[in-house]
Design an enzyme around this catalytic site. Structure first.
Site, PDB file in Angstrom:
ATOM      1  N   ASP A 256       7.003 -11.714  19.839  1.00 32.78           N
ATOM      2  CA  ASP A 256       5.974 -12.622  19.269  1.00 32.78           C
ATOM      3  C   ASP A 256       6.236 -14.049  19.156  1.00 32.78           C
ATOM      4  O   ASP A 256       5.380 -14.867  19.335  1.00 32.78           O
ATOM      5  CB  ASP A 256       5.602 -11.644  17.810  1.00 32.78           C
ATOM      6  CG  ASP A 256       4.445 -12.358  17.109  1.00 32.78           C
ATOM      7  OD1 ASP A 256       3.457 -12.605  17.825  1.00 32.78           O
ATOM      8  OD2 ASP A 256       4.251 -11.864  15.967  1.00 32.78           O
TER       9      ASP A 256
ATOM     10  N   ASP B 266       7.497 -17.664   9.739  1.00 26.76           N
ATOM     11  CA  ASP B 266       6.187 -18.116  10.109  1.00 26.76           C
ATOM     12  C   ASP B 266       5.741 -19.035   8.907  1.00 26.76           C
ATOM     13  O   ASP B 266       4.460 -19.473   9.048  1.00 26.76           O
ATOM     14  CB  ASP B 266       5.253 -16.591   9.897  1.00 26.76           C
ATOM     15  CG  ASP B 266       5.368 -15.959  11.011  1.00 26.76           C
ATOM     16  OD1 ASP B 266       6.072 -16.197  12.124  1.00 26.76           O
ATOM     17  OD2 ASP B 266       4.592 -14.500  10.742  1.00 26.76           O
TER      18      ASP B 266
ATOM     19  N   ASP C  57      -6.804  -3.704  13.791  1.00 27.59           N
ATOM     20  CA  ASP C  57      -6.482  -4.904  12.670  1.00 27.59           C
ATOM     21  C   ASP C  57      -6.774  -6.214  13.151  1.00 27.59           C
ATOM     22  O   ASP C  57      -7.452  -7.116  12.382  1.00 27.59           O
ATOM     23  CB  ASP C  57      -5.103  -4.592  12.576  1.00 27.59           C
ATOM     24  CG  ASP C  57      -4.736  -5.208  11.080  1.00 27.59           C
ATOM     25  OD1 ASP C  57      -5.376  -4.540   9.788  1.00 27.59           O
ATOM     26  OD2 ASP C  57      -3.957  -6.005  10.669  1.00 27.59           O
ATOM     27  N   ASP C  58      -6.582  -6.458  14.385  1.00 31.01           N
ATOM     28  CA  ASP C  58      -7.139  -7.604  15.029  1.00 31.01           C
ATOM     29  C   ASP C  58      -8.565  -7.784  14.974  1.00 31.01           C
ATOM     30  O   ASP C  58      -8.826  -9.143  14.721  1.00 31.01           O
ATOM     31  CB  ASP C  58      -6.356  -7.636  16.580  1.00 31.01           C
ATOM     32  CG  ASP C  58      -4.840  -7.654  16.549  1.00 31.01           C
ATOM     33  OD1 ASP C  58      -4.211  -7.814  15.519  1.00 31.01           O
ATOM     34  OD2 ASP C  58      -4.350  -7.506  17.852  1.00 31.01           O
TER      35      ASP C  58
ATOM     36  N   LYS D 185       0.608  -1.494  -0.008  1.00 32.09           N
ATOM     37  CA  LYS D 185      -0.009  -0.236   0.153  1.00 32.09           C
ATOM     38  C   LYS D 185       0.756   1.314   0.221  1.00 32.09           C
ATOM     39  O   LYS D 185       0.330   2.289  -0.365  1.00 32.09           O
ATOM     40  CB  LYS D 185      -1.029  -0.173   1.148  1.00 32.09           C
ATOM     41  CG  LYS D 185      -1.982  -1.230   1.277  1.00 32.09           C
ATOM     42  CD  LYS D 185      -2.955  -1.186   2.692  1.00 32.09           C
ATOM     43  CE  LYS D 185      -3.600  -2.384   2.538  1.00 32.09           C
ATOM     44  NZ  LYS D 185      -4.264  -2.458   4.034  1.00 32.09           N
TER      45      LYS D 185
ATOM     46  N   LYS E 294       6.897  -4.308  17.740  1.00 33.49           N
ATOM     47  CA  LYS E 294       6.816  -4.851  16.423  1.00 33.49           C
ATOM     48  C   LYS E 294       6.340  -3.964  15.208  1.00 33.49           C
ATOM     49  O   LYS E 294       6.587  -3.867  14.087  1.00 33.49           O
ATOM     50  CB  LYS E 294       5.918  -6.459  16.299  1.00 33.49           C
ATOM     51  CG  LYS E 294       6.199  -7.000  15.046  1.00 33.49           C
ATOM     52  CD  LYS E 294       5.659  -8.411  15.183  1.00 33.49           C
ATOM     53  CE  LYS E 294       5.840  -9.017  13.943  1.00 33.49           C
ATOM     54  NZ  LYS E 294       5.167 -10.340  13.863  1.00 33.49           N
TER      55      LYS E 294
ATOM     56  N   ASP F 279      10.070 -12.277   8.130  1.00 37.11           N
ATOM     57  CA  ASP F 279       8.817 -12.634   8.935  1.00 37.11           C
ATOM     58  C   ASP F 279       8.161 -13.851   8.115  1.00 37.11           C
ATOM     59  O   ASP F 279       7.747 -14.872   8.638  1.00 37.11           O
ATOM     60  CB  ASP F 279       8.157 -11.508   9.016  1.00 37.11           C
ATOM     61  CG  ASP F 279       6.759 -11.820  10.044  1.00 37.11           C
ATOM     62  OD1 ASP F 279       7.358 -12.191  11.248  1.00 37.11           O
ATOM     63  OD2 ASP F 279       5.506 -11.774   9.541  1.00 37.11           O
TER      64      ASP F 279
ATOM     65  N   ARG G 208       1.975 -13.305   0.357  1.00 42.91           N
ATOM     66  CA  ARG G 208       2.175 -11.629   0.707  1.00 42.91           C
ATOM     67  C   ARG G 208       1.917 -10.913  -0.687  1.00 42.91           C
ATOM     68  O   ARG G 208       2.356 -10.970  -1.536  1.00 42.91           O
ATOM     69  CB  ARG G 208       3.605 -11.762   1.130  1.00 42.91           C
ATOM     70  CG  ARG G 208       4.300 -10.355   1.382  1.00 42.91           C
ATOM     71  CD  ARG G 208       3.343  -9.638   2.575  1.00 42.91           C
ATOM     72  NE  ARG G 208       4.017 -10.457   3.766  1.00 42.91           N
ATOM     73  CZ  ARG G 208       3.561 -10.117   5.088  1.00 42.91           C
ATOM     74  NH1 ARG G 208       2.624  -9.119   5.241  1.00 42.91           N
ATOM     75  NH2 ARG G 208       4.235 -10.884   6.114  1.00 42.91           N
TER      76      ARG G 208
ATOM     77  N   PHE H 222      -4.253   1.249  16.080  1.00 44.90           N
ATOM     78  CA  PHE H 222      -4.437   0.605  14.594  1.00 44.90           C
ATOM     79  C   PHE H 222      -4.176  -0.869  14.610  1.00 44.90           C
ATOM     80  O   PHE H 222      -4.939  -1.677  13.864  1.00 44.90           O
ATOM     81  CB  PHE H 222      -3.227   1.183  13.974  1.00 44.90           C
ATOM     82  CG  PHE H 222      -3.051   0.620  12.246  1.00 44.90           C
ATOM     83  CD1 PHE H 222      -3.996   1.080  11.292  1.00 44.90           C
ATOM     84  CD2 PHE H 222      -2.160  -0.339  12.051  1.00 44.90           C
ATOM     85  CE1 PHE H 222      -3.750   0.566   9.963  1.00 44.90           C
ATOM     86  CE2 PHE H 222      -2.144  -1.095  10.778  1.00 44.90           C
ATOM     87  CZ  PHE H 222      -2.989  -0.521   9.742  1.00 44.90           C
TER      88      PHE H 222
ATOM     89  N   PHE I  90      12.296  -5.897   4.245  1.00 45.36           N
ATOM     90  CA  PHE I  90      13.341  -6.625   4.954  1.00 45.36           C
ATOM     91  C   PHE I  90      12.731  -7.467   6.082  1.00 45.36           C
ATOM     92  O   PHE I  90      12.958  -8.541   6.172  1.00 45.36           O
ATOM     93  CB  PHE I  90      14.327  -5.521   5.612  1.00 45.36           C
ATOM     94  CG  PHE I  90      15.325  -6.263   6.777  1.00 45.36           C
ATOM     95  CD1 PHE I  90      15.886  -7.439   6.774  1.00 45.36           C
ATOM     96  CD2 PHE I  90      15.153  -5.529   8.030  1.00 45.36           C
ATOM     97  CE1 PHE I  90      16.612  -7.824   7.780  1.00 45.36           C
ATOM     98  CE2 PHE I  90      15.771  -5.816   9.237  1.00 45.36           C
ATOM     99  CZ  PHE I  90      16.717  -7.036   8.902  1.00 45.36           C
TER     100      PHE I  90
END
Length: 363
Positions: A168, A101, A244-245, A52, A194, A97, A106, A240, A92
């Site tokens: 995390d 994960d 998002d969660d 974005k 994070k 990540d 993505r 924010f 990066f």
């Protein structure tokens, strides 16, 4: 409106093409083989410009607000270079990540490590994306008074984000669910380190340094504009992420552009932590048994508990309280701005522009 947004993105992307070529020219000058140069070229194009671009564009927007006028071509270019440095930092983090994960996609394409022939080479690719930041800072800002501050800000923010990633990773690994490790305070720390530092504070602080806003004020010696900015932007980043969660849990794929996966991925989200703080022993047992399981029925049972303890109601109250609290912090900045006469001043609009973009967002 849509055309203006598209033109804004196009102008910003044009700067990426320039700085990408500058970085590639530097690598080429090291006499690296053509296949290595082509690899890095592909990595830059694949991983940096496809998102974005909110973080990068926020640097340019903040500089324009601080200066209170349209930017000259040179000011725009330098602001955009800083913006693309933020996007390189983001790339990066994301390349790293996704590998950690074992993510699949993505930005609507396979994660970089999953593209043909990449795999663990993506670790080195991530390092190179990060290193490009410091080449660009040296090339374009070496003679600027703010150069050392810009360097230190990127280094400090990177370390903070990596601390958040560590918290995390050890709190919520996908393959081992232990809700005893979760808490709202743990969630807050992960979010602040994070996400909030690099997504909210970094773009504005870069703009402030570029505009030569000092840490001290002649008439308000106890007020550090950077600490004041951080005191607003870190809670804004926290809001924010909580938003998002909540959208991951409550939003439809059509609404948010993706299928929510926080429950099945064992995410230490605000939603599960809020539910844990409200659940009865029987409801807690259901969450322990079903959270983080790759099973639609288990996910459904978790959601039933979320609704039973009224997570939506708690979220809507949180949102209104957060909005009032952040507005109150913004109003602590004098109406005329914070700064000396004849200097660029820290303006309320830098922060209200962020808040207005995310308040009550639905995607």
């Amino acid at each position: 409106m849509a055309d203006a947004k598209a033109l804004k993105r196009t102008r910003f992307t044009d700067v990426f093409n320039t700085i990408r070529d500058e970085v590639l020219e530097y690598v080429k000058a090291q006499n690296v083989p053509a296949d290595a140069l082509e690899w890095f070229h592909r990595s830059l194009d694949y991983n940096v410009p496809g998102g974005k671009l909110n973080r990068g564009l926020s640097v340019v927007d903040s500089v324009e607000i601080l200066k209170g006028r349209a930017l000259t071509d040179e000011e725009y270019f330098k602001s955009a270079v800083l913006g693309w440095c933020v996007e390189l930092l983001q790339a990066f983090f994301l390349v790293s990540d996704d590998l950690m994960d074992s993510s699949i996609t993505r930005r609507d394409q396979p994660c970089w490590y999953r593209t043909e022939g990449v795999n663990l080479i993506s670790v080195n690719d991530a390092f190179m994306l990060e290193a490009a930041i410091y080449y660009l800072l040296k090339k374009h800002f070496r003679q600027e008074p703010a150069y050392v501050n810009l360097l230190e800000l990127f280094l400090e923010t990177t370390f903070q984000t990596e601390i958040g990633q560590l918290m995390d990773l050890i709190t919520a690994p996908e393959d081992h669910v232990d809700l005893n490790k979760f808490s709202l305070e743990k969630h807050r720390l992960i979010v602040v380190y994070k996400t909030a530092f690099y997504s909210f504070y970094l773009p504005v602080a870069l703009a402030m340094y570029y505009c030569d806003i000092p840490h001290t004020h002649p008439t308000l010696p106890t007020v550090d504009p950077y600490k004041l900015a951080s005191s607003i932007l870190i809670p804004l980043g926290e809001y924010f992420q909580i938003q998002d969660d909540f959208l991951d849990f409550s939003g439809t794929p059509e609404q948010i552009g993706k299928i929510g996966t926080d429950i099945v991925d064992n995410k230490c989200s605000w939603v599960i932590n809020t539910a844990l703080s409200l659940a009865s022993p029987a409801q807690r047992a259901i969450l322990d048994e079903n959270y983080g399981r790759k099973n639609p029925e288990a996910e459904k049972r978790v959601k039933e508990v979320f609704y039973a303890v009224d997570v939506p109601g708690k979220y809507y109250k949180y949102e209104e309280d957060a909005y009032k609290r952040i507005n109150g912090l913004i109003e602590s900045i004098p109406v005329e701005g914070l700064g000396a006469e004849g200097q660029v001043k820290l303006q309320r609009e830098v922060f209200t522009s962020f808040l207005n973009k995310i308040y009550k967002r639905q995607k």
